[in-house]
Design a protein around this motif. Structure first.
Motif, short mmCIF file in Angstrom:
data_model
loop_
_atom_site.label_atom_id
_atom_site.label_comp_id
_atom_site.label_asym_id
_atom_site.label_seq_id
_atom_site.Cartn_x
_atom_site.Cartn_y
_atom_site.Cartn_z
N VAL B 879 0.67 -1.17 -0.06
CA VAL B 879 -0.14 0.11 -0.11
C VAL B 879 0.86 1.22 0.14
N ARG B 880 0.56 1.90 -0.89
CA ARG B 880 1.27 3.42 -0.77
C ARG B 880 0.64 4.52 -0.59
N ASN B 881 0.86 5.41 0.58
CA ASN B 881 0.35 6.55 0.78
C ASN B 881 1.08 7.85 0.64
N ARG B 882 0.57 8.61 -0.14
CA ARG B 882 1.30 9.81 -0.66
C ARG B 882 0.36 10.90 -0.08
N GLY B 883 1.00 12.02 0.45
CA GLY B 883 0.31 13.23 0.47
C GLY B 883 1.10 14.43 1.03
N PHE B 884 0.45 15.43 1.41
CA PHE B 884 1.14 16.64 1.68
C PHE B 884 0.58 17.24 3.09
N GLU B 885 1.14 17.90 3.74
CA GLU B 885 0.65 18.74 4.79
C GLU B 885 1.09 20.20 4.78
N LEU B 886 0.35 21.16 4.58
CA LEU B 886 0.69 22.74 4.50
C LEU B 886 0.14 23.37 5.75
N SER B 887 0.85 23.93 6.52
CA SER B 887 0.27 24.83 7.42
C SER B 887 0.98 25.86 7.41
N SER B 888 0.26 27.35 7.71
CA SER B 888 0.87 28.45 7.69
C SER B 888 0.04 29.45 9.02
N THR B 889 0.77 30.42 9.28
CA THR B 889 0.39 31.24 10.32
C THR B 889 0.51 32.61 9.76
N VAL B 890 -0.05 33.65 9.80
CA VAL B 890 -0.14 34.85 9.35
C VAL B 890 -0.59 35.86 10.54
N MET B 891 0.49 36.72 10.88
CA MET B 891 0.25 37.71 11.97
C MET B 891 -0.11 38.91 11.25
N VAL B 892 -1.56 39.06 11.22
CA VAL B 892 -2.20 40.24 10.60
C VAL B 892 -1.83 41.37 11.12
N TYR B 893 -1.84 41.49 12.34
CA TYR B 893 -1.73 42.91 13.05
C TYR B 893 -1.08 42.40 14.38
N SER B 894 -0.05 43.41 14.61
CA SER B 894 0.72 43.03 15.82
C SER B 894 1.26 44.51 16.40
N LEU B 904 -4.05 34.76 11.66
CA LEU B 904 -4.76 33.67 11.17
C LEU B 904 -3.90 32.69 10.77
N ASN B 905 -4.71 31.66 10.76
CA ASN B 905 -3.78 30.35 10.46
C ASN B 905 -4.75 29.42 9.37
N PHE B 906 -4.06 28.66 8.68
CA PHE B 906 -4.53 27.90 7.77
C PHE B 906 -3.53 26.36 7.55
N ALA B 907 -4.43 25.43 7.40
CA ALA B 907 -3.53 24.20 7.24
C ALA B 907 -4.48 23.29 6.28
N ALA B 908 -3.67 22.55 5.38
CA ALA B 908 -4.46 21.62 4.24
C ALA B 908 -3.63 20.45 4.42
N VAL B 909 -4.55 19.20 4.52
CA VAL B 909 -3.84 17.96 4.30
C VAL B 909 -4.35 17.08 3.21
N LYS B 910 -3.52 16.34 2.47
CA LYS B 910 -4.03 15.56 1.49
C LYS B 910 -3.39 14.11 1.45
N ASN B 911 -3.80 13.21 1.63
CA ASN B 911 -3.48 11.95 1.67
C ASN B 911 -4.09 11.08 0.64
N GLN B 912 -3.29 10.12 0.01
CA GLN B 912 -4.05 9.35 -1.05
C GLN B 912 -3.38 7.99 -0.84
N SER B 913 -4.38 6.99 -0.54
CA SER B 913 -3.65 5.65 -0.50
C SER B 913 -4.06 5.02 -1.84
N LYS B 914 -2.99 3.95 -1.90
CA LYS B 914 -3.24 3.28 -3.33
C LYS B 914 -2.51 1.85 -3.06
N LEU B 915 -3.42 0.93 -3.37
CA LEU B 915 -2.93 -0.21 -3.38
C LEU B 915 -2.00 -0.77 -4.57
N VAL B 916 -0.76 -0.59 -4.36
CA VAL B 916 0.21 -0.86 -5.56
C VAL B 916 0.20 -2.26 -5.81
N LYS B 917 0.17 -3.24 -4.92
CA LYS B 917 0.47 -4.59 -5.38
C LYS B 917 -0.62 -5.32 -4.68
#
Lengths: 489, 1143
Positions: B879-894, B904-917
């Motif tokens: 089984v192959r899992n491929r993916g990415f994780e992105l996260s970011s924080t932005v200090m809009v006002y300080s 503000l913060n934002f995160a995105a995750v993607k994972n895809q599993s695949k049966l290779v064999k």
């Protein structure tokens, strides 16, 4: 030098590690622990026999259940009966699929168990009972394969020995085996039986008989291997199976010789205590004629299995399986040509409550096991079959001898008047009909008749009508799962 | 407990050429347990050699490098020096014949400022020391009597010996411009007025003041890490702690500070909010049942089976259970590290494949004795908004339309007339009930709104040598179903004793207990099916036990008799489970010196479990039992676990100029034994007397008893090298032996290699606005040992029923596969961490590929093999899992002046599993997975395994919708032909349950003591098979209540364009694409408001800290599809109110 020390040190700790890691859960017994002494083999072997006492196998379906419903012994209404869909012989129905697949996997599970025993048998090489255990396991493997061949294999007389039959598992393993031809299966069974015969040549059944307990008085550690050999794969069972195998293979001469050997050996060695019943053997308590069993199966809870299906203890409630009483009486047991009111089988196996509540009472058990163990035996292979084999083998070539053998068997059933042989009228076909009729009288509740018709490829004669011989009715389909998961070519 | 150590800075750079990779060459496989230390010492002594080499060389105007190379050629001695040093010395003149090496070097280096020493086969070159580092001396204005103060600034972080703090500013209070900075050993020199106060500042600490006495000339300052930073830039691997900056793996660390802000007792939902790579599977069946542990995974699923994707949980260095973490008081936690890839998890070797969660509990703080108290009140409100059921009159109307009040048997007109009359009466009764206003809202019967409280208290104190803390907690959480809930309690005692720079001893004893109690009301689904036209109570106020009763002989007609679940709920009932765990964790750390540190840890833990289930004999489930001896049920179980573990870790750290080396060798032994016993009794005569001793008998012949031992031995080593903290490299190797594996495959080896590059440390990368930019990549192979002994060996049981003649048999129960071996999980992972504009923007990106080879799966075999249940376990598939994780924080006002921050913060995750064999067997498994009903209908989706497909796809037959003419469903077969008949052969892959993208976004606003935080969780593009539509709109029995759409949207008359089949059509709807819907969801996962009172105001009440908190989770959930959620237990929202006081 330093390195040697290091290596030694490493070796010591390494073995220590192995020991540290060598723990197993104790809620179960594992193969390597079970098979390191004879006790384990004894109980594993008992599991092989116990496994086939299941109602899916010899506890019901392969005896009075499915097989005898197919053979037409029972009067089954069109509805409200678990066997309603069985009598139609439509093997695609779910009810059949389930029963057949249970039989198939049940017998192959028994084979897997014997193979596991045989895989580990060398652990007790040198044990006094090594030969006996190995012989029993080998014999059981042959027995189960032969049963599968008879049920699921081809009709050899029609399709030839080259027709695809069943897989043969000669060793433990994870890989499915291909379907091989009936001929190959037969030769492998023959080899296993030959091995078993050799291993069982010192079987105590020859000296102490089929039902005696070989454990002497005051034995502290009971040995089940030498107790009541008649309910285990024994020397005579192997000999009998060889005859059955030859007959199935269509080698009538070989079958005759082999069956004759069984009878001769048992007649010369009375100690084996396997013989045809006599008047003293037949009583209300011994209707099963267990003394004739070359190989019986002891089912301690047979009564529970019978309950609801057949009278288990003089029960008056209407059982599921009611015999075709009138038909059997008029056409077979009291048949004007070969029947008799004195037939032990008729007297002991059939009954009427009131005027029309018919019962098949052969398996009624009226005592606790300790007083009559014979009542708990189910026959897997019995002496009469040897007579039928010999008679059938000689039907064409020596009908006189065939009739003589048949009469000998009939005599033991209290049919004291022999059927006379008349060279003019007693043609081989007539002899065959006598054999078939006698078999039908001999084997109600035994799951024998359907397979007999299959082997002979004769029309299936049933009280409800005769079904012409056809491969469709004699070909039991392999379970669907087998074709899905076993794609070996 | 492992410590934060920065070996480079703490140990003076005395050169020694012990290269850690020499150790790696050792036959590590054979060294286990104690032999580790012994062998290391042996190797050390082996590498010391006498030096009596001579050199013959004659050269003019050659470079130092040339000379050294010549020397190397003649003597075999290598050299070690940095590049600048080598380049600084040129034009050497030497003439020597058979000159001893040392003498030769002195001669050659004459006139340069380079010093040479020989250490164990290596010529070590260094700059000759002249004056102290130019950084460290600044002369104060010479007007006032002054003195020179020398000192050292050290940073305390965690328990280890303090580390030098380089680059800290040391200034004299009140004198502008008189300041200096500490050098890399934390040392400084400053000339100040007598009696001055020194102020030490640094980005990572709170300003620290030292008042000097009149004749004081030296200062040693130990400063604490700024609380907000504590743990933030370190990674706790459970074996030791690494600076995040020099770590080459992917991980997320959650600190106590963050946990406090959430004020939520559900650790898992906090982790998911902060790192969406951590998945908590939403359980539609269990809803918000507090007694149902969630199904969690990190970076997607990689094995087929239930609970095989659970990450390893390590609590204070010791393997814990999911339940232990679930029940842990959040206030006890110092940090949670989520280790995700090979480089981060490798030290767990065979157990690392699913990722690791490392939980460290709080350490006692030194200083004044403080007591802190935390109160949490939470209100739970049930959420039934997903249910859209018919009311009484709608239900009756539907029943009429469904035709359940009609009956016709052409063969028997008499029976038809009798039965029709009965049905008519039934209908009229119901109609009357509806007219009289009966409209029972069954859904609210078993649920409640609750208020629960939790308390935790902690006292701590101590000094440099001894520190201690003691804490206790109690919380009773009541669930949304009446009578259900979970009580948690615990206590811990922590003691630390230190001999600074020699030994640290720590003992942590803790106790944690849980009582889970379940509702007598049974499954919530019972209530969703009850007909609203039925009354609960009769006119006398008594519970009505039976409904739909046509009288004797008719109990099975018209849908059969149904029972009032509230009647069963009113009977005596018991259903609880207690568990408690006692753990003692002892750790001794010995700073051996010259870079070595030895750490020994011993952990012992004992778990106790017991539970009872009692069902009254009058419960309607026993209605068909004729004998009293079979009525009622009492199940009693108890058990426990004993676990111990011993670790020995030898660490070595060395800095050599800009080179820095850390190495560790770990030996580990672990043993756990889980025991359990349970009895089930039955036969209760009177339900007023509830005791197992009053049962009439057992319901089975014997108790079940289990004892499952597991043992693990591990030897791990890790080598970390970095150059100037710019280039990083990590190598790890672990050998594991496990008792769970077959005798032939006890041992497995695992490895990883990681590289990192801190670009921001490069001169050429000094771009304005970039504070940090680091990249890392790693690959490695870890394992997964989620399995049991009977997978490898054939197993047998004894049974009282299994007997042949006089011999009891060993019943064959399962087939083993002795050649089963460790699944290997090969992972590749890379990431970028970046921060811009004074940390105003933080971005993290991780990508990964995880391949599970030799996955262990249950294989269905041909029945002719004769295996128990026709199956065994095999290493199959990839089984192959491929993916990415992105996260970011932005200090809009300080605005630090106003103390106003908004980010503000934002995160995105993607994972895809695949049966290779995939093996043929696994393909065939598909057939057996199909959830067929006894009559052959297929209504449930099942997992489907096919090469190049995801593990989460499912199949269905293509549907063209409902034919307006007939109200029947029209299908498309594989050849594209239209057909009315459903055929399993026509199924296609209809969807993938895995979301295309998921993640969080949120905002954080803080102003002085007040902070407000919102976290949204979203998923996009998952394919959902809408079971509500199947079960409650189409396959619903007309005798039960169902979704309103059954009445409104089913086909009624020809010409209707309807979504759902004909209203009177009672045939089973099987799997079709008609119910596959794309789901996008958005939920407000958490909302937190915190208020910290100002310290100044609190001082007069002698309170150090006072904090108020309000939080709520799952305030709302929006979904593009409408589906019933919370089948057996409804979902609920929880509102928490928290108060923390510290004295």
């Amino acid at each position: 030098m330093k390195y040697i020390h290091i290596a030694l040190f490493a070796l010591v700790t390494f073995t220590g590690c192995r020991k540290f890691l060598d723990v197993t859960p104790n809620d179960k017994v594992f193969e390597n622990e079970l098979f390191n002494s004879r006790d384990g083999f004894e109980s594993a072997l008992a599991d092989v026999y116990y496994g086939i006492t299941n109602p899916n196998l010899y506890g019901r379906q392969l005896k009075y259940g499915m097989l005898d419903a197919m053979a037409g012994y029972w009067n089954i209404p069109a509805q409200q009966n678990p066997y309603s869909n069985v009598i139609g012989l439509n093997y695609q129905l779910p009810v059949y699929q389930t029963m057949l697949s249970n039989i198939w996997s049940g017998l192959y599970t028994a084979i897997n168990k014997t193979n596991t025993i045989l895989k580990n048998i060398e652990n007790i090489k040198g044990d006094q009972y090594y030969d006996l255990i190995k012989g029993e396991a080998t014999g059981m493997r042959a027995f189960a394969h032969l049963e599968l061949l008879r049920l699921f294999g081809p009709v050899i007389s029609q399709e030839g020995a080259g027709a695809k039959a069943i897989p043969y598992y000669a060793a433990a393993g994870n890989l499915p085996q291909p379907l091989i031809s009936a001929g190959e299966v037969i030769s492998r069974i023959d080899k296993d039986l030959a091995d078993a015969e050799l291993l069982l040549k010192n079987d105590t059944i020859k000296t102490i008989g089929r039902s005696t307990n070989g454990n002497g008085f005051g034995t502290i550690r009971y040995n089940s291997l030498i107790d009541r050999r008649g309910i285990r794969m024994n020397y005579y069972a192997v000999l009998g199976l060889k005859a059955r195998l030859s007959m199935w293979a269509g080698k009538t001469d070989e079958a005759y010789t082999r069956a004759n050997a069984v009878i001769t050996q048992l007649e010369t060695n009375r100690d084996a205590a396997i013989r045809l019943v006599g008047s003293s053997d037949v009583s209300a308590r011994n209707k099963r004629f267990s003394v004739e069993n070359l190989f019986g199966l002891y089912i301690y809870n047979h009564r529970d299995m019978l309950a609801g299906y057949l009278p288990d203890f003089s029960a008056t409630a209407t059982p599921t399986l009611v015999p075709q009483y009138t038909y059997l009486m008029n056409n077979l047991y009291k048949n004007s040509v070969h029947g008799s009111v004195n037939d032990y089988r008729w007297i002991n196996w059939f009954g009427v409550i009131g005027t029309s509540q018919y019962r098949f009472t052969k398996f009624e058990i009226d005592t606790l096991p300790s007083s009559s163990q014979d009542q708990y035996e189910v026959s897997l292979l019995a002496l009469p079959e040897m007579y039928f084999i010999m008679a059938e083998a000689k039907a064409a070539t020596d009908p006189a001898l065939a009739m003589q053998l048949l009469n000998k068997l009939r005599f033991s059933r209290n049919l004291t008047t022999g059927i006379p042989y008349d060279p003019a009228t007693t043609t081989p076909e007539v002899v065959m009909n006598f054999i078939i009729d006698e078999s039908r009288k001999e084997y109600p509740g035994e799951g024998y008749v359907y397979l007999m018709y299959k082997r002979m490829f004769r029309p299936l004669v049933r009280p409800t009508g005769t079904i012409p011989a056809d491969l469709t009715i004699y070909h039991l389909p392999l379970p669907v799962d087998e074709s899905i998961y076993n794609n070996t070519k | 407990m492992q410590l934060t150590v920065n070996w480079r800075k703490r140990h003076a750079p005395t050169y020694r050429s012990v290269f850690m990779h020499d150790w790696i060459r050792l036959p590590i496989k054979f060294i286990m347990k104690l032999s580790t230390a012994v062998l290391l010492i042996a190797m050390l002594s082996a590498s010391v050699m006498a030096s009596s080499q001579t050199v013959t060389l004659s050269a003019k105007n050659v470079s130092l490098k040339t000379v050294l190379l010549a020397v190397q050629k003649q003597t075999g001695y290598t050299y070690w020096a940095n590049k600048e040093l080598l380049q600084s010395a040129c034009c050497l003149n030497v003439h020597a014949e058979n000159m001893p090496l040392e003498q030769f070097l002195t001669l050659a280096l004459k006139g340069t400022r380079i010093k040479a020493r020989i250490e164990e086969g290596t010529i070590v070159l260094s700059q000759q020391k002249t004056a102290p580092s130019p950084l460290s001396l600044l002369i104060a204005p010479d007007t006032i009597p002054a003195q020179v103060i020398t000192g050292v600034v050290q940073l305390k972080d965690g328990l280890g010996a303090p580390t030098p703090l380089a680059g800290a500013t040391v200034s004299e209070k009140g004198v502008n411009g008189n300041a200096t900075a500490t050098n890399e050993r934390g040392e400084f020199r400053i000339k100040v007025r007598t009696g001055a106060t020194l102020i030490i500042t640094h980005v990572s600490i709170e300003p620290y003041a030292v008042r000097l006495s009149d004749n004081q000339t030296s200062v040693k300052a130990e400063v604490n890490l700024k609380e907000s930073l504590a743990g933030k830039d370190v990674v706790v691997t459970g074996y030791f702690t690494r600076k995040k900056e020099t770590f080459t793996g992917a991980s997320t660390t959650i600190t106590r500070k963050e946990l406090q802000k959430f004020n939520n007792n559900n650790i898992f939902s906090i982790i998911q909010t902060l790192d969406p790579a951590f998945r908590v599977q939403e359980n539609n069946i269990a809803g918000s049942d507090p007694n149902r542990l969630p199904d969690i995974n990190i970076r997607g699923i990689s094995s087929v089976g239930s609970n095989v994707n659970l990450p390893l949980i390590i609590i204070d260095g010791f393997q814990g259970t999911l339940q232990q973490l679930y029940d842990m008081d959040v206030n006890r936690i110092e940090s949670i590290s989520i280790l995700k890839d090979a480089s981060a998890t490798i030290l767990y070797g065979s157990r690392a494949g699913n990722g690791v969660l490392v939980i460290e509990t709080r350490l006692p703080k030194s200083g004044k004795f403080t007591v802190s108290y935390d109160f949490k009140g939470s209100a739970t409100l049930v959420d039934l908004s997903d249910y859209n059921l018919m009311n009484a009159s709608q239900k009756l109307e539907y029943e009429k339309l469904a035709g359940i009040y009609q009956y016709k048997d052409p063969a028997d007109p008499q029976w038809t007339a009798d039965y029709t009359m009965k049905l008519n009466n039934l209908y009229r009764d119901r109609q009357l009930a509806v007219q009289s206003g009966v409209n029972t809202y069954w859904l609210k019967q078993p649920v409640q709104s609750t208020f629960s409280t939790g308390h935790s208290i902690r006292a701590e104190g101590g000094n440099q040598e001894v520190r201690y803390s003691i804490d206790g907690n109690y919380a009773d959480f009541k669930g949304a179903m009446k009578g259900s809930g979970r009580t948690r309690y615990g206590a811990a005692f922590n003691l630390i004793y230190r001999i600074p720079n020699k030994v640290t001893f720590r003992n942590n004893a803790s106790f944690q207990g849980t009582k889970e109690y379940n509702s007598p009301y049974g499954s919530f689904s019972l209530y969703t099916k009850m007909n609203p036209y039925e009354r609960i109570y009769d006119d006398n106020g008594k519970l009505i036990p039976r409904y739909n009763d046509l009288g004797q002989y008719f109990t099975s007609f018209a849908g059969g008799v149904s029972y009032n679940p509230l009647y069963n709920a009113s009977l005596p009932y018991k259903n609880f489970n207690n568990s408690s765990i006692l753990t003692n964790n002892l750790s001794i750390e010995w700073f051996i010196g010259s870079g070595f540190k030895l750490n020994a840890v011993g952990v012992l833990s004992k778990t106790f479990n017991d539970g009872e289930l009692y069902i009254s004999p009058y419960n309607t489930r026993f209605i068909s039992e004729s004998s009293d001896t079979r009525k009622g049920l009492y199940a009693v179980n108890n058990g426990g676990a004993t676990q111990y573990q011993a670790n020995l870790t030898l660490q070595y750290g060395k800095t050599l100029g800009l080179h820095s080396l850390n190495a560790a060798v770990i030996g580990e032994a672990r043993s756990s034994k889980i025991d359990g016993r349970s009895d089930t009794l039955r036969g209760f005569v009177d339900d007023r007397f509830v005791s197992p001793s009053l049962a009439l008998g057992y319901s089975s012949m014997r108790p079940t008893y289990t004892s499952v031992p597991e043992r693990l031995l591990g030897l791990a080593s890790n080598l970390h090298y970095d150059y100037d903290q710019k280039y990083l490299a990590d190598f790890s190797y672990r050998v594991d032996g496990s008792s769970k594996f077959g005798e032939d495959n006890r041992f497995g080896s695992f490895w990883s290699v990681g590289l990192g590059y801190n670009l921001h440390k490069e001169k050429f990368f000094h771009v304005n606005g970039v504070d940090m930019f680091r990249v890392f990549a790693n690959l490695g192979e870890t394992g997964n040992e989620n399995f049991t002994a009977d997978m490898t060996t054939t197993a047998y049981l004894f049974s009282p029923d299994a007997r042949y003649y006089k011999k009891n048999t060993t019943m064959y129960v399962s087939q083993g596969n002795p050649s089963l071996t460790w699944p290997k999980i090969f992972q590749k992972s890379a990431g970028i961490d970046a921060a811009f504009w004074n940390q105003r923007i933080n971005v993290r990106l991780n990508v990964y590929e995880r391949t599970t080879n030799r996955m262990i799966s249950a294989i269905t075999v041909a029945p002719s093999l004769g295996f128990a249940d026709n199956r065994f376990y095999e290493n199959l598939g990839e089984v192959r899992n491929r993916g990415f994780e992105l996260s970011s924080t932005v200090m809009v006002y300080s605005n630090p002046q106003k103390q106003l921050y908004w980010s503000l913060n934002f995160a995105a995750v993607k994972n895809q599993s695949k049966l290779v064999k995939i093996s043929d067997e696994l393909k065939k498994l598909n057939e057996s997975l199909v959830a067929k009903e006894s009559n052959g209908d297929i209504k449930r989706i099942s997992a489907y395994y096919e090469e190049n497909q995801s593990l989460s796809v499912f199949r269905a037959v293509r549907s063209l919708g409902i034919d307006p003419a007939t109200g029947r469903e029209l299908y498309l077969d594989l050849n594209g032909n239209r057909t009315y008949t459903w055929n399993a052969q026509n199924q296609i892959v209809a969807g993938d349950k895995e979301p295309r993208l998921s993640g969080t976004f949120g905002t954080d606003l803080s102003w002085k003591g007040l902070s407000v935080r919102l976290f949204f969780y979203y998923t996009l593009g998952a394919d959902i098979y809408n079971t509500t539509l199947v079960d409650k709109v189409e396959n619903a029995s007309p005798y039960m209540n169902a979704d309103l759409r059954i009445l409104e949207q089913r086909w009624k008359t020809p010409g209707d364009v309807a979504m759902y089949k004909g209203i009177s059509d009672q045939t089973a709807t099987q799997l079709t694409t008609r119910f596959v819907q794309k789901e996008n969801t958005l939920r407000l996962a958490s909302l937190n408001v915190n208020y910290d009172f100002m310290k100044v105001k609190l001082a007069k009440y002698r309170i150090q800290r006072l904090r108020l908190n309000f939080s709520t989770n799952d305030v709302f959930r929006l979904s593009t599809i409408r589906m019933e959620r919370g089948i057996d237990y409804p979902f609920a929202r929880t509102y928490n109110l928290g108060l923390t006081v510290e004295y």
